[in-house]
Design an enzyme around this catalytic site. Structure first.
Site, PDB file in Angstrom:
ATOM      1  N   ASP A  23       0.881  -1.165   0.000  1.00 49.51           N
ATOM      2  CA  ASP A  23       0.000   0.000   0.000  1.00 49.51           C
ATOM      3  C   ASP A  23       0.922   1.218   0.000  1.00 49.51           C
ATOM      4  OD1 ASP A  23      -1.650   2.111   0.568  1.00 49.51           O
ATOM      5  OD2 ASP A  23      -2.339   1.379   2.513  1.00 49.51           O
ATOM      6  N   LYS A  87       2.847  11.107  -3.509  1.00 48.86           N
ATOM      7  CA  LYS A  87       1.799  10.421  -4.268  1.00 48.86           C
ATOM      8  C   LYS A  87       0.866  11.427  -4.958  1.00 48.86           C
ATOM      9  CE  LYS A  87      -1.737   6.867  -3.481  1.00 48.86           C
ATOM     10  NZ  LYS A  87      -2.265   5.983  -2.425  1.00 48.86           N
ATOM     11  N   GLU A 187      -7.187   0.439  -4.457  1.00 54.56           N
ATOM     12  CA  GLU A 187      -7.198   0.323  -2.992  1.00 54.56           C
ATOM     13  C   GLU A 187      -8.523  -0.251  -2.475  1.00 54.56           C
ATOM     14  OE1 GLU A 187      -6.046   4.299  -1.971  1.00 54.56           O
ATOM     15  OE2 GLU A 187      -4.027   3.984  -2.743  1.00 54.56           O
ATOM     16  N   ASP A 211     -12.874   5.550   2.714  1.00 57.34           N
ATOM     17  CA  ASP A 211     -11.458   5.629   3.076  1.00 57.34           C
ATOM     18  C   ASP A 211     -11.112   7.046   3.522  1.00 57.34           C
ATOM     19  OD1 ASP A 211      -8.694   5.772   3.169  1.00 57.34           O
ATOM     20  OD2 ASP A 211      -8.381   4.633   1.318  1.00 57.34           O
TER      21      ASP A 211
END
Ligand code: AMP
Length: 620
Positions: A23, A87, A187, A211
Site C-alpha cells: 500500500d 503520491k 485500494e 477511506d
C-alpha cells in the site's frame, strides 16, 4: 497467453517465492505478505519498528536518503529537503496541480508544460517516480530483512480514481525499486479482498469502501461479479483527512487559551507541539470521553469528546455528502449496498464510524486494522496471482506491455503487462511541429523505457492531418486486444476525422523464454533506463522551452525592455549549450533559470497561447 514467474537472480521459474502486497500511501505506506503457515495476510513489522512507514523521503546534506519515521522528523526542521505526499504528484504535470501548488513545502519546478512534474532538492532534480521508488525500496528492504528472503515481485495498490498516467508512474516506481509489479490494483478492491469479499468467483455483491486517511478522503462504490471488481463510482476530496480533524482541535485550543494565530505560525516549536498534542487528543478521544494535557505548563490542552464531535461535524457531513453523490452517480440507493468497508486511520473516530453506518443503514466492517487493510488485501491479490489459491481461476493476461513510440524514442505504454484480455485502452497525442500533416505511429512490445530495446510490432503513417499549429491536432490512438490475442491499433485525428489502423498478433513468434528474458532485462536495466528516460524528457522539455521562448521573443519582443531581451537570449543560449550534455540536472537547472526569468513575461503577455501550444504529448 503465458503467465511467467521468474527468479530474478537465476532467471529460472520459481515457485516458492514471497510476493508482497504494498500500500503506497500519501501519508503512510505498508508492505504485507501471506504467512506460509496459516496462509493469512500479515503486515510486515521489521525490527519492531511498526508496520507503518511514513511516506516521507529526506535527503541529508551528506547526500544520503532516509525514508520513514526518521525522515518525518525533518519535516519541520528542513522542509526544503524533505519530501512528503509525493503520491499527490505521481503522473501529474505542474498544470494539473492547479490551486494546490502552494501545499508543498519543497520546490516543484514550474516548467509550464503538460510534462510530468519534477522536484528540485538543492541542485538535484527528482521525478515523483524516483521519490516513490525510494519509499518502495525501503519497504522492499524491510520485507527482505524481516522475511530473510529476496523480494522481487509485488502487487501495488492505487486509488480507484488514478488515471492511466498515475498507474504507469506507480509501475515505473516499482520497477525502479527492483520490483516486478505483477499488478496494480485499486485500494478499495484490496480492502474488499482483505475482508474476504470478492474472492470467490460465485459472489455477486455491491459494496462501498469509505477511506478517510491522514490527508485524503475517498468513497468508492464497487460491483463484484465472477471475481471481477468494477468501479461504479468514486467521489471524495484529495485534500481532506485526519489532519483537518487535528486542525479543528488546534483552532479550538488557540481560542480557549486566547492565543494569536500569527504568533503560533511563527513559533515552529509551539505549532509543532500543538499539532502533536491535537493528534494525540483526537486519537485518545476515539476511546476516552475527554483529554487533558498542557504544553510547557503554559498552554492548557483540554477537550471533551462532545466538543470534538461538535467541531468535526461539518467535516463528517461533507464526507457523507460525497457518499450520497457517489451512490447517485452509481444509480443506487443505500439499501442496495451489501457491505460497507472502513479504510484509513481516521475511520477510528466513533462519529465517523457511526455516521457512515447510519447513512448506509448497516454496520460498517471495521474489524481489521484500518491502516493495514489495503496492504493485507494486496497481499491476498499477490497470492492469487502467484497461483497459490487453486480454487481461483486466473484469467488470460497479456505478458508484455504494448505501447507506442513518443518523442525522443521513448516507449509510452498503452496496455500494461498482466492486463486481463480482452481489453482496450487509448491515449491522445498531438504534433510537435507547426503545420505537421503526417504522424508516424510505431507500435512496440516490451518493458524497457526506450523503444529501441523493445520489440517492434508495426508502424504506419497517419496521413492527411490538416495543417495546424503544433499542439492543436488531437490524435486518439486506441489499442484493442481481443480474446485471441490479436491487437488492433487505430489512430484518428479528431478535428478532421482522418483515420488509419493496423492489426498484429503480439505473441506471434515469441517464446516463454524470450518473455522471461525481456522481463528480467527490464528489471536489471531499470535504473539506467529511467535515467535515460529522464535525460530524454529533460532534453525534450528544454527543446520545447527554447522553441517557445524564441517564438515568444519573435512575436512579443517589443513588449520587453532591451535588458529583458538580452538576458532572455543569454539564458536561452545557456540552455541550448547544455541540451546535449546528457545530464538531466544540468538541463533542468537551465530550464528552471529560464522559466523563472521569463515567467513574468508569459503572464504579462502570452500565457494563454503558450499553454495552447504546449498542450498534449507530442509525437515526432
Ligand atoms: P492513514 O493515512 O490511513 O494512515 O491515516 C492516518 C490518519 O489516521 C492520521 O490522521 C491519524 O491521526 C489518524 N488516526 C490514527 N489512529 C487514530 C485513532 N485512534 N483515532 C482517530 N484517528 C486516528
Amino acid at each position: 497467453m503465458a503467465k511467467v514467474a521468474i527468479n530474478l537472480s537465476t532467471g529460472s521459474i520459481q515457485q516458492e517465492e514471497v510476493i508482497v502486497g504494498i500500500d503506497l500511501g500519501t501519508t503512510n505506506s505498508l508492505v504485507a505478505y501471506i504467512h506460509p503457515e496459516d496462509k493469512k495476510p500479515i503486515a510486515i513489522n521489521d525490527q519492531g519498528r511498526g508496520t507503518i512507514v511514513p511516506s516521507v523521503v529526506h535527503f541529508t546534506q551528506q547526500g544520503e536518503t532516509i525514508v520513514g519515521n526518521e525522515a518525518k522528523e525533518y519535516l519541520t526542521t528542513d522542509p526544503a529537503n524533505t519530501i512528503y505526499s509525493v503520491k499527490r504528484l505521481l503522473g501529474k504535470s505542474y498544470q494539473d496541480l492547479g490551486e494546490h501548488r502552494d501545499y508543498f513545502g519543497y520546490k516543484i519546478i514550474d516548467d509550464n508544460t503538460e510534462g510530468l512534474v519534477k522536484i528540485r532538492v538543492g541542485d538535484r532534480f527528482y521525478s515523483p517516480i524516483e521519490l516513490s521508488a525510494e519509499i518502495l525500496k525501503e519497504l522492499r528492504e524491510r520485507a527482505e530483512h524481516s522475511l530473510k528472503t529476496p523480494v522481487n515481485r509485488a502487487v501495488i495498490t492505487v486509488p480507484a480514481y488514478f488515471n492511466d498516467s498515475q498507474r504507469q508512474a506507480t509501475r515505473d516506481a516499482g520497477k525502479l525499486a527492483g520490483l516486478e509489479v505483477l499488478r496494480i490494483i485499486n485500494e478499495p478492491t484490496a480492502a474488499s479482498l482483505a475482508y474476504g469479499i470478492g474472492i470467490s468467483p460465485e459472489e455477486e455483491k455491491t459494496i462501498a469502501v469509505y477511506d478517510l486517511g491522514g490527508g485524503t478522503f475517498d468513497i468508492s462504490i464497487l460491483s463484484i461479479h465472477q471475481g471481477i471488481f468494477e468501479v461504479l463510482a468514486t467521489n471524495g476530496d484529495t485534500y481532506l483527512g485526519g489532519d483537518d480533524l487535528d486542525r479543528e482541535i488546534i483552532n479550538y485550543w488557540i481560542k480557549e487559551n486566547e492565543l494569536v494565530a500569527d504568533t503560533i505560525n511563527q513559533d515552529k516549536h509551539l505549532s509543532q507541539e500543538l499539532r502533536l498534542k491535537a493528534e494525540e487528543a483526537k486519537k485518545a478521544l476515539s476511546s476516552a470521553a475527554e483529554y487533558t494535557s498542557d504544553i510547557d505548563g503554559k498552554i492548557r490542552c483540554h477537550i471533551t469528546r462532545d466538543k470534538f464531535e461538535e467541531l468535526i461535524q461539518p467535516i463528517v457531513a461533507r464526507t457523507i455528502r460525497s457518499c450520497e453523490q457517489a451512490l447517485s452517480d452509481a444509480k443506487l440507493t443505500p439499501e442496495q449496498i451489501d457491505a460497507v468497508i472502513m479504510v484509513g486511520g481516521s475511520t477510528r473516530v466513533p462519529l465517523v464510524y457511526n455516521a457512515v453506518s447510519e447513512f448506509f443503514g448497516k454496520p460498517a466492517n471495521n474489524s481489521l486494522n484500518p491502516d493495514e487493510v489495503v496492504a493485507l488485501g494486496a497481499a491476498i491479490q499477490a497470492d492469487i496471482l502467484a497461483g497459490n489459491r487453486k480454487d481461483i481461476l486466473l484469467l488470460d493476461v497479456t505478458p508484455l506491455t504494448l505501447g507506442i513510440e513518443t518523442m525522443g524514442g521513448l516507449m509510452d505504454s498503452i496496455i500494461p503487462r498482466n492486463s486481463k484480455i480482452p481489453t482496450k485502452a487509448g491515449r491522445q497525442y498531438t504534433t510537435s511541429v507547426d503545420g505537421q500533416v503526417n504522424m508516424k505511429i510505431s507500435v512496440y512490445q516490451g518493458e524497457r523505457d526506450l523503444v529501441k530495446e523493445n520489440r517492434k510490432l508495426a508502424e504506419f503513417d497517419l496521413k492527411g492531418i490538416p495543417a495546424m499549429p503544433a499542439g492543436f491536432p488531437k490524435v486518439d490512438v486506441n489499442f484493442i486486444l481481443n480474446a485471441d490475442g490479436i491487437l488492433k491499433v487505430e489512430a484518428i485525428e479528431l478535428r478532421s476525422g482522418v483515420r488509419q489502423e493496423v492489426e498484429v498478433k503480439p505473441q506471434y513468434g515469441l517464446t516463454d523464454a524470450q518473455v522471461e528474458q525481456m522481463l528480467m532485462d527490464s528489471i536489471t536495466h531499470a535504473r539506467e533506463d529511467v535515467a535515460a528516460r529522464m535525460v530524454i524528457e529533460a532534453r525534450t522539455t528544454g527543446e520545447q522551452m527554447v522553441y517557445q521562448v524564441e517564438q515568444f521573443l519573435k512575436k512579443n519582443g517589443q513588449h520587453l525592455t532591451e535588458d529583458e531581451v538580452s538576458l532572455t537570449q543569454t539564458n536561452v543560449q545557456n540552455l541550448k549549450n547544455v541540451l546535449t550534455s546528457g545530464d538531466k540536472d544540468t538541463i533542468l537547472k537551465a530550464v528552471d533559470t529560464l522559466e523563472e526569468q521569463t515567467s513574468p513575461f508569459a503572464e504579462r503577455v502570452m500565457q494563454i497561447s503558450i499553454k495552447q501550444a504546449m498542450a498534449g504529448k507530442k509525437i515526432e
